[in-house]
Each structure stands twice: as C-alpha cells, then as structure tokens.
Design a protein around this motif. Structure first.
Motif, PDB file in Angstrom:
ATOM      1  N   LEU A 146       0.836  -1.204   0.000  1.00  0.00           N
ATOM      2  CA  LEU A 146       0.000   0.000   0.000  1.00  0.00           C
ATOM      3  C   LEU A 146       0.871   1.254   0.000  1.00  0.00           C
ATOM      4  O   LEU A 146       0.533   2.257  -0.648  1.00  0.00           O
ATOM      5  N   SER A 150       0.896   4.150  -2.855  1.00  0.00           N
ATOM      6  CA  SER A 150       0.730   5.569  -2.510  1.00  0.00           C
ATOM      7  C   SER A 150       1.847   6.415  -3.125  1.00  0.00           C
ATOM      8  O   SER A 150       1.596   7.506  -3.665  1.00  0.00           O
ATOM      9  N   TYR A 154       1.412   9.333  -5.882  1.00  0.00           N
ATOM     10  CA  TYR A 154       1.953  10.664  -5.598  1.00  0.00           C
ATOM     11  C   TYR A 154       2.909  11.108  -6.701  1.00  0.00           C
ATOM     12  O   TYR A 154       2.903  12.270  -7.118  1.00  0.00           O
TER      13      TYR A 154
END
Length: 368
Positions: A146, A150, A154
């Motif tokens: 995860l 992320s 980003y």
C-alpha cells in the motif's frame, strides 16, 4: 565503491557455495535422496568435504586476483563491474560443475548398489501441522504494498513538475547513470516493479502454508519441530526482504520526485545498507536455521525404525534442482540443493506466476 560492493558479494557467494553441504539435510546430498542406512557412508562424507575444499580454494584465488586487479590497476567503474560479474559467474559455474559431477556419481552409486532395496517407503501425514504454523499474517506484506502504491500515485500527481529525463539506474557511487524520457510509464515503472517484487514475496509467504511438510518417518517429532521453526524463520526472512526493498525503492522514487534534494552519499549509503541487511539476513538464516531447519536445536528425539525409509521421490527432481510433480498440490517445495524454497514446475499455478513475473519485467523494459 563498486569494488567494495563486488568484493563483499563475491566473498559472500563463495562462502555460501563452499559450505552449502553443511547447511543441508543428511538425507539429501547433491540433489539425491539418501536413505538413513547410507547417510554416514564415508564416500559421501569425503565427497562433501572435497566439494567444500575445491570451491573454497578456487574461490579464494578468484577473490584474491580480483582484489589485486583493483588495487594495482585502479580500473574505471565499468571494468570493475565487468570483471566483478565475470568472477561471480565463474564461481557459480565452478560450483555447479562440481555439483553435476557429484550428483551423477551419487545417483549411479544409489542405483547400482540398490540402497533402497528391501526397505518400506512410508510417508508421514500430519493433519494438524498447518494449524500450528506461525507464519506472519498477510497484512505484514500488504502494508508495504500500500505504501508503494501511494508513492506511485503521488509521483504521477507530480508529473508536470518532474524533470524531462527520469533516472532508471544508479551506479555504485550513488549517482544516476541511466535515464529515459519522461512518460507516464517511466514515472510509474519503479513503483510498479517494486509492487511486483512485494507481491512475489507475499505469494511465497502464503504458498508456504499450503506446502506439504516433509516429516521424516524415522524422526517424526524432531523433523516436525524443525519444519515448524524453518517455516517461521522463512516467513520472517521474506518480511525483512520486503521491508528492505520497500525502503530502498521508496527512497529512489522520492529522489525522482524531488531530484534537488537527492544526495549521492545518501543513495550510496542506502544501497550499502540494503546489501548488508539482505546478505546478513541470508547468512544468519543459513547458519542458524539451515535447510529444513536441520541446524536448529530441538527438544524431541525419536527411536530409530529399521526397514522403513522416507519416500524416494528422486523421479520428481530433475537433476536434483527442478521439482516437477503434477500430483503434488504444493506450489512451493523445499530445495534439495540450496537454502530456502523453489516452485513445483508441475503445478499450473507456478507457470502462471512465472509468466506474470517475466511479463511484468518485459513490459516495463520494452515500453520505457
């Protein structure tokens, strides 16, 4: 710095390859199943010692020549990498050549002298084994995944502010030495490959639970305890590798997003720390645990049973290295020559898994 890295890796590989027979089960020697009646055969003991001596001596010569070449010639990094890789490949070829010679000799002795003749093969099945496994839960592997997702999202959100050239490789000195044009794929390729590696390690952790336990018929309690501990340590090793990969790849992804804050010294330090943790963990695993947990001290000792041996499944091991058994539901099986696990090439899931891994790598490299 490249020289130091290659010297450390070369020394590590030589040590592991040379002393590998000491980390394996007595009943599995150079990829051949050895019944209890022959594990103390002096020919086998001498064969293992000779293998260790030859690999150690030749490996030390190669290591010494490589160090001497670096110190005397002071070659550029490209040549250090070339000869460092050549030295690595050479030692592997040597050890595998000796392995092949010993494997064939052992298989012939076993066949000609009929080592398993007159003995009853019996397989031990423990229905409560999986319930007592202490593997790390999947969440330990999902959380790093995860984090990688992320970071990938980003990075894509910062696409317009990223430089036109995206680094794809970093040298041993911590400097980026290969670049590609900025694209949605090049920006997301590093998190994607990290996710593939994390997924592979998560898959291995889950597959270990479904892998059949190799409990020895003459040493049921002892081998059962060792098997449980072996899988627990294996799960922790996979987790350490997962975290280490996540941290290194995460840092490299951040260095792409924020190139102005990138430090070659930090990158070099992160790379060295990665190697130290990975190699140190594997070395601890080999010395402390051994293959199938054979080096672990246990509290149970069994009485020997005459005339009964474990199943001889040599026919499922191609050259003692590749396991092919379509009737075995296990995807992962314990290696016969080496530390850790290998896949069951007779299981269709194994081929699907390999195709996904290879396909992911080819996809990223060809579209960049």
């Amino acid at each position: 710095m490249a020289a130091i890295i290659f010297i450390v890796i070369l020394f590590f590989n030589i040590a592991i390859q040379a002393f590998l027979p000491k980390f394996l089960k007595e009943s599995e020697v150079f990829g051949v199943y050895i019944p209890d009646t022959h594990v103390k055969d002096q020919r086998i003991i001498k064969m293992k010692k000779r293998y260790t001596t030859v690999v150690s001596m030749v490996g030390l010569v190669v290591l010494t020549l490589f160090i001497g070449y670096v110190l005397i010639s002071s070659p550029p990094e490209q040549q250090i990498v070339f000869w460092g890789l050549a030295a690595q490949i050479g030692t592997v070829v040597l050890s595998m050549g000796l392995y092949a010679k010993n494997h064939i000799a052992l298989a012939n002795w076993k066949k000609e002298e009929k080592w398993t003749s007159g003995q009853v093969e019996r397989k031990v099945v423990d229905l409560q084994f999986r319930e007592q496994l202490k593997l790390l839960p999947s969440m330990y592997f999902v959380l790093p995944m995860l984090l990688t997702v992320s970071l990938g999202i980003y990075g894509l959100s910062q696409y317009d502010s990223l430089p036109d050239q995206i680094p794809t490789h970093w040298g041993a000195n911590g400097e980026a030495d290969a670049f590609t044009e900025k694209s949605w794929l090049s920006v997301s390729s590093l998190p994607f490959m990290t996710l593939v590696l994390q997924g592979m390690l998560w898959f291995f952790n889950r597959a270990m639970k479904q892998s059949g336990a190799k409990i020895q018929v003459r040493h049921k309690k002892r081998s059962r305890e060792q098997q449980l501990a072996f899988r627990k340590y294996s799960s922790w090793l996979l987790f350490i590798v997962t975290i280490t990969i996540t941290l290194l790849m995460g840092y490299l992804q951040l260095s792409i997003i924020f190139p102005e804050t990138m430090s070659t010294s930090v990158t070099m330090t992160a790379t060295i720390a990665f190697l130290v943790i990975i190699l140190g963990s594997v070395l601890f695993y080999a010395i402390k645990v051994g293959q199938s947990g054979t080096r672990l001290a246990v509290s149970h000792f069994d009485e020997r049973m005459d005339g009964v041996i474990d199943p001889d499944d040599d026919q499922h091991w191609k050259f003692g290295l590749f396991y092919v058994n379509k009737n075995d539901p296990s995807i992962l099986v314990e290696k016969r020559f080496g530390i850790g696990w290998t896949i069951n090439m007779g299981h269709k899931t194994s081929w699907i898994f390999l195709l996904l891994i290879v396909g992911s790598i080819v996809l990223v490299t060809t579209l960049q």
